[in-house]
Structure formats: structure tokens, C-alpha cells
Design a protein around this motif. Structure first.
Motif, PDB file in Angstrom:
ATOM      1  N   LEU A 155      42.392 -15.106  -6.276  1.00  0.00           N
ATOM      2  CA  LEU A 155      40.914 -15.345  -6.533  1.00  0.00           C
ATOM      3  C   LEU A 155      39.949 -14.287  -7.110  1.00  0.00           C
ATOM      4  CD1 LEU A 155      38.335 -17.158  -5.330  1.00  0.00           C
ATOM      5  CD2 LEU A 155      38.330 -15.369  -3.311  1.00  0.00           C
ATOM      6  N   TYR A 156      39.216 -14.654  -8.063  1.00  0.00           N
ATOM      7  CA  TYR A 156      38.484 -13.660  -8.899  1.00  0.00           C
ATOM      8  C   TYR A 156      37.004 -14.087  -8.489  1.00  0.00           C
ATOM      9  CZ  TYR A 156      41.766 -13.077 -12.377  1.00  0.00           C
ATOM     10  OH  TYR A 156      42.988 -12.623 -13.196  1.00  0.00           O
ATOM     11  N   LEU A 157      36.164 -13.084  -8.381  1.00  0.00           N
ATOM     12  CA  LEU A 157      34.639 -13.104  -8.159  1.00  0.00           C
ATOM     13  C   LEU A 157      33.922 -13.003  -9.751  1.00  0.00           C
ATOM     14  CD1 LEU A 157      32.046 -12.888  -6.556  1.00  0.00           C
ATOM     15  CD2 LEU A 157      32.294 -10.625  -6.507  1.00  0.00           C
ATOM     16  N   ILE A 158      33.158 -14.302  -9.730  1.00  0.00           N
ATOM     17  CA  ILE A 158      32.321 -14.288 -10.902  1.00  0.00           C
ATOM     18  C   ILE A 158      30.892 -13.934 -10.353  1.00  0.00           C
ATOM     19  CG2 ILE A 158      31.532 -15.163 -13.022  1.00  0.00           C
ATOM     20  CD1 ILE A 158      33.894 -17.067 -12.830  1.00  0.00           C
ATOM     21  N   SER A 159      30.285 -12.873 -10.786  1.00  0.00           N
ATOM     22  CA  SER A 159      28.857 -12.777 -10.524  1.00  0.00           C
ATOM     23  C   SER A 159      27.883 -12.855 -11.753  1.00  0.00           C
ATOM     24  CB  SER A 159      28.529 -11.253 -10.061  1.00  0.00           C
ATOM     25  OG  SER A 159      27.360 -11.052  -9.578  1.00  0.00           O
ATOM     26  N   ASP A 160      27.432 -13.971 -11.682  1.00  0.00           N
ATOM     27  CA  ASP A 160      26.480 -14.587 -12.952  1.00  0.00           C
ATOM     28  C   ASP A 160      25.157 -13.674 -12.715  1.00  0.00           C
ATOM     29  OD1 ASP A 160      24.275 -15.454 -14.300  1.00  0.00           O
ATOM     30  OD2 ASP A 160      25.048 -17.574 -14.181  1.00  0.00           O
ATOM     31  N   GLU A 161      24.891 -12.526 -13.370  1.00  0.00           N
ATOM     32  CA  GLU A 161      23.569 -11.547 -13.350  1.00  0.00           C
ATOM     33  C   GLU A 161      22.442 -11.877 -14.475  1.00  0.00           C
ATOM     34  OE1 GLU A 161      25.601  -7.704 -12.626  1.00  0.00           O
ATOM     35  OE2 GLU A 161      26.789  -8.711 -10.653  1.00  0.00           O
ATOM     36  N   ILE A 162      22.342 -13.017 -14.742  1.00  0.00           N
ATOM     37  CA  ILE A 162      21.643 -13.349 -16.067  1.00  0.00           C
ATOM     38  C   ILE A 162      20.183 -12.904 -15.774  1.00  0.00           C
ATOM     39  CG2 ILE A 162      21.267 -15.965 -15.291  1.00  0.00           C
ATOM     40  CD1 ILE A 162      21.429 -16.314 -18.337  1.00  0.00           C
ATOM     41  N   TYR A 163      19.741 -12.925 -14.518  1.00  0.00           N
ATOM     42  CA  TYR A 163      18.441 -12.467 -14.121  1.00  0.00           C
ATOM     43  C   TYR A 163      18.126 -11.330 -13.650  1.00  0.00           C
ATOM     44  CZ  TYR A 163      16.927 -17.680 -14.464  1.00  0.00           C
ATOM     45  OH  TYR A 163      17.093 -18.926 -14.634  1.00  0.00           O
ATOM     46  N   ASP A 164      19.326 -10.501 -14.038  1.00  0.00           N
ATOM     47  CA  ASP A 164      19.233  -9.080 -13.086  1.00  0.00           C
ATOM     48  C   ASP A 164      18.090  -8.168 -13.442  1.00  0.00           C
ATOM     49  OD1 ASP A 164      20.209  -8.395 -15.621  1.00  0.00           O
ATOM     50  OD2 ASP A 164      21.635  -6.965 -14.936  1.00  0.00           O
ATOM     51  N   LEU A 165      17.394  -8.442 -14.349  1.00  0.00           N
ATOM     52  CA  LEU A 165      16.314  -6.947 -14.875  1.00  0.00           C
ATOM     53  C   LEU A 165      15.078  -7.900 -14.296  1.00  0.00           C
ATOM     54  CD1 LEU A 165      17.611  -5.756 -18.125  1.00  0.00           C
ATOM     55  CD2 LEU A 165      18.168  -5.036 -15.741  1.00  0.00           C
ATOM     56  N   ASP A 166      15.028  -9.071 -13.800  1.00  0.00           N
ATOM     57  CA  ASP A 166      13.769  -9.542 -13.589  1.00  0.00           C
ATOM     58  C   ASP A 166      13.596  -9.728 -11.967  1.00  0.00           C
ATOM     59  OD1 ASP A 166      12.639 -10.375 -16.020  1.00  0.00           O
ATOM     60  OD2 ASP A 166      13.994 -12.357 -16.012  1.00  0.00           O
ATOM     61  N   THR A 167      12.947  -8.224 -11.520  1.00  0.00           N
ATOM     62  CA  THR A 167      13.249  -8.158 -10.061  1.00  0.00           C
ATOM     63  C   THR A 167      11.940  -7.375  -9.666  1.00  0.00           C
ATOM     64  OG1 THR A 167      14.160  -5.832 -10.245  1.00  0.00           O
ATOM     65  CG2 THR A 167      15.383  -7.624  -9.949  1.00  0.00           C
ATOM     66  N   TYR A 168      11.594  -7.750  -8.366  1.00  0.00           N
ATOM     67  CA  TYR A 168      10.272  -7.465  -7.945  1.00  0.00           C
ATOM     68  C   TYR A 168       9.939  -6.403  -6.713  1.00  0.00           C
ATOM     69  CZ  TYR A 168       9.976 -11.551 -10.784  1.00  0.00           C
ATOM     70  OH  TYR A 168       9.863 -12.238 -11.809  1.00  0.00           O
ATOM     71  N   GLY A 169      11.136  -5.717  -6.504  1.00  0.00           N
ATOM     72  CA  GLY A 169      11.223  -4.781  -5.535  1.00  0.00           C
ATOM     73  C   GLY A 169      12.523  -4.006  -5.772  1.00  0.00           C
TER      74      GLY A 169
END
Ligand code: PMP
Length: 376
Positions: A168-182
């Protein structure tokens, strides 16, 4: 009545000036020929440094530049999935994953999470869904449509499962990773074992309002990068050189492009939050990241419109909003969130203000269905 569209996955911002200048300069300098399929050395190195700033060490050989995040996912689905393999995805999740899987060998297995539990992923429920056929576990962090961010602890608990599933591989889709509010996003790359079976896909479409440029990337174990590069080289080839130059300039000076967009998003998130709070019988999760709310409007299903029509489904509710109020939102059923709708706040302020008052008006017009008379 003007149309108000909250359905787009792209923000309304203009792409950063720095990207536009770098692309123009590169075009003028003649960077219009085939580039290396894996990405330019400069951009790969800049991406290495981008993660280094968060204390994550990767090598340039672990980075592949792709024509969008979608293509990064498609490369991975193409090289990693074998007949009968399963792709496990917590829902609600972006419908694009399922669409891409239609062209790949994997079969979708969903792990539902709920608003009542703040969309937290129960690890035992997840474990129960894993089998020897599970090949990919696909997380989105922050999630589209819920805006939920996994804490570092949650991620580590999930990553720990990989030990029991050697395929098993984990894929983490972090396409919004810099749009954060805290709290910022913890990349899955910071978890132990990241050099073996953890893959991150990311891109420029969302964080930097560059959806039309078609550029993204993946960070993966070297062997996976080799296979994906081969697949990409023989299908799409490399991303255009001048676009990679634009991405390089953008990521190198990322804060100056992000800051003004984030300030607006922060404000718009507040406006949408207050707009939703002002409507009775609407419940929702306040997004930690990305730029959507995913409210539950199930209370309004089963009601009747002023013209006497009954609203029987999320789709009919969306149609009512669109036809009677020219307000476009996305039907949450597509994400695995029945009765929910996805609404973007990455839209112009006046669109947002009007949309929130129209939504309220539209929902308040709906009346509980009259009790069925003469029912046997
Ligand atoms: N992943 C997620 C979670 C998305 O929401 C999207 C776009 N809607 C993509 C990937 C595709 O992004 P790109 O434009 O980089 O192909």
C-alpha cells in the motif's frame, strides 16, 4: 438578475505578476523547445528547497514536474495500479479522483466521514476497509470540499497502518496546502517512512491561482518517480519550459504572491461563515484550509417551492437555486456528501455578498411539504 457562480474550483484571482513576467521573459528568450520530461533542474531544486523550509529533506530525484496535479495523479494511477487493485478514499472527496479512476485499473473504495464527527477519519473504520488488494490510500489535505486539515498526529496514525500493508502507498493530495486559516498543513512527507511509500501531489492551480497554466508536481520514492517519468515522457512529455520558469519564480518568492490572496480569502471566509450562520437549519464545518464551505442543507430537501414544486434531492435543490435565483453551487452528492452543497468563497466580494443574501432568501421561501391528505 445576474448570475452568481460559487461553483468554480479556480479562484478569481489573477495569477501572480511574478509568474507572468517570468513566462514572458522566458518566451522572449526562446525557451519554447522540449524540456526535460522530469522537469527543469532549477524547478526541481526550488521544490526541494520549498520543503526544506518546513524541515523536510528530499532529493531532486524524488520530484517530478507534471502538467497539473491531475496528471501527477494520473501518472501514479497508471504506473502503480494493477488489475483488481483498490484505491481507498475517505469521503467527502473531490469527484475528480473517481473520474480519473475510470481510465485506470483501480477500483474505488470509500471510507465515509461525517460532519457530526468534524470529518475526522476513524482509523479502525479505515483499517476495516483495507485488504491485501488495497494499493493506494488517497487523502486530500486540506480536503476539497470540506476544508478539513489532518493534524500531524492523525497523519502519523494513518501512516502507521502502512506497516501492516506492504503493498500500500499513501498519496497525499496537498494542492491547497498554502491556503490555510490557522494551523499550517503538515505535509505527509514529514511522516516517518516518507522515502518508502508516501507520495505527495501538489500544484500551482489553487495556491497561486494558476489553474490554466497546467503545472503541478509529485514527490515520491525515486523508483516511483522513474516509472512516472517514463510514462509522462512517452505520453505528455515535459511541461513547457516557459511555464516551468513561471512556476520557479512563483515558488521562489511564494510569500509575496500568497499574502495578498490569503488576506482576501480570510476575509471572504468570514463573510460566508456569517452568511451561513444567518440562515436557519444549516449546519457546516468551518474550513481550516482550501476555499470552500460545504454546508448541509438537508433540512430543505422535502420542502416545496413557492410555485408548489417539491424538492426531492440535492440536485433539485441546486436546480431551484440556479433556475429561480441564478445562484450556482455544486451538488455535494458528487463528493459523497448527500444533502450538502459546495460553495467557493474565492470569488469577487460583491458576488459573495449577493450570493449569501440570495441563498438566504431562496431557502426561506421553501415551505415544509403539506402532510399527505387521504393517504391510505
Ligand atoms: N486535486 C484536488 C483535490 C483538486 O481539487 C483539483 C482541482 N479541482 C486537482 C487535484 C487538480 O488540479 P490541477 O489543476 O493541478 O490539475
Amino acid at each position: 438578475m445576474t448570475e452568481l457562480n460559487l461553483a468554480s474550483g479556480a479562484s478569481y484571482f489573477r495569477s501572480p505578476d511574478i509568474a507572468i513576467t517570468a513566462a514572458t521573459n522566458a518566451l522572449n528568450a526562446g525557451l519554447t523547445y522540449y524540456g526535460p520530461a522530469e522537469g527543469t533542474a532549477g524547478l526541481r531544486q526550488a521544490l526541494v528547497e520549498r520543503y526544506q523550509q518546513d524541515g523536510i529533506t528530499i532529493k531532486p530525484e524524488q520530484v517530478l514536474v507534471t502538467p497539473g496535479t491531475k496528471q501527477a495523479l494520473f501518472n501514479l494511477f497508471s504506473v502503480l495500479l494493477r488489475d483488481g487493485d483498490e484505491v481507498v478514499i475517505p469521503t467527502p472527496a473531490w469527484f475528480g479522483f473517481n473520474e480519473l479512476l475510470k481510465y485506470s485499473k483501480g477500483k474505488l473504495v470509500t471510507v465515509p466521514t461525517t460532519l457530526e464527527d468534524n470529518y475526522s477519519l476513524d482509523v479502525e473504520t479505515l483499517r476495516n476497509k483495507l485488504t491485501t488488494k488495497s494499493r493506494l490510500l488517497l487523502l486530500t489535505n486540506p480536503a476539497n470540499p470540506t476544508g478539513r486539515i489532518y493534524s500531524k498526529h492523525e497523519l502519523e496514525t494513518i501512516v502507521a497502518l502502512l506497516k501492516d500493508y506492504p503493498d500500500l502507498y499513501l498519496i497525499s493530495d496537498e494542492i491547497y496546502d498554502l491556503d490555510t486559516y490557522g494551523n499550517p498543513v503538515t505535509s505527509a512527507l514529514s511522516c516517518e517512512g516518507a522515502d518508502e511509500r508516501i507520495i505527495v501531489v501538489n500544484g500551482f492551480s489553487k495556491n497561486f491561482a494558476m489553474s490554466g497554466w497546467r503545472i503541478g508536481y509529485m514527490v515520491a520514492p525515486e523508483e516511483v518517480i522513474k516509472q512516472s517519468t517514463d510514462f509522462q515522457s512517452n505520453t505528455f512529455s515535459g511541461v513547457s519550459m516557459f511555464i516551468q520558469e513561471a512556476a520557479l519564480a512563483t515558488i521562489t518568492h511564494k510569500s509575496e504572491s500568497l499574502k495578498p490572496m490569503l488576506e482576501v480569502l480570510q476575509e471572504h471566509r468570514q463573510v460566508m461563515l456569517q452568511g451561513l450562520e444567518a440562515i436557519p437549519h444549516v449546519s457546516f464545518y468551518v474550513p481550516d484550509g482550501a476555499y470552500y464551505f460545504f454546508p448541509y442543507l438537508g433540512h430543505y430537501i422535502g420542502t416545496t417551492t413557492p410555485t408548489g414544486a417539491t424538492i426531492n434531492s440535492t440536485e433539485e435543490l441546486c436546480n431551484y437555486l440556479q433556475n429561480e435565483y441564478k445562484l450556482i453551487v455544486v451538488n455535494g452528492d458528487k463528493f459523497g456528501g448527500i444533502g450538502h452543497v459546495r460553495m467557493s468563497f474565492a470569488v469577487e466580494r460583491q458576488v459573495l455578498d449577493q450570493a449569501m443574501s440570495r441563498l438566504k432568501e431562496a431557502l426561506l421561501q421553501l415551505k415544509p411539504a403539506p402532510a399527505t391528505i387521504g393517504k391510505l
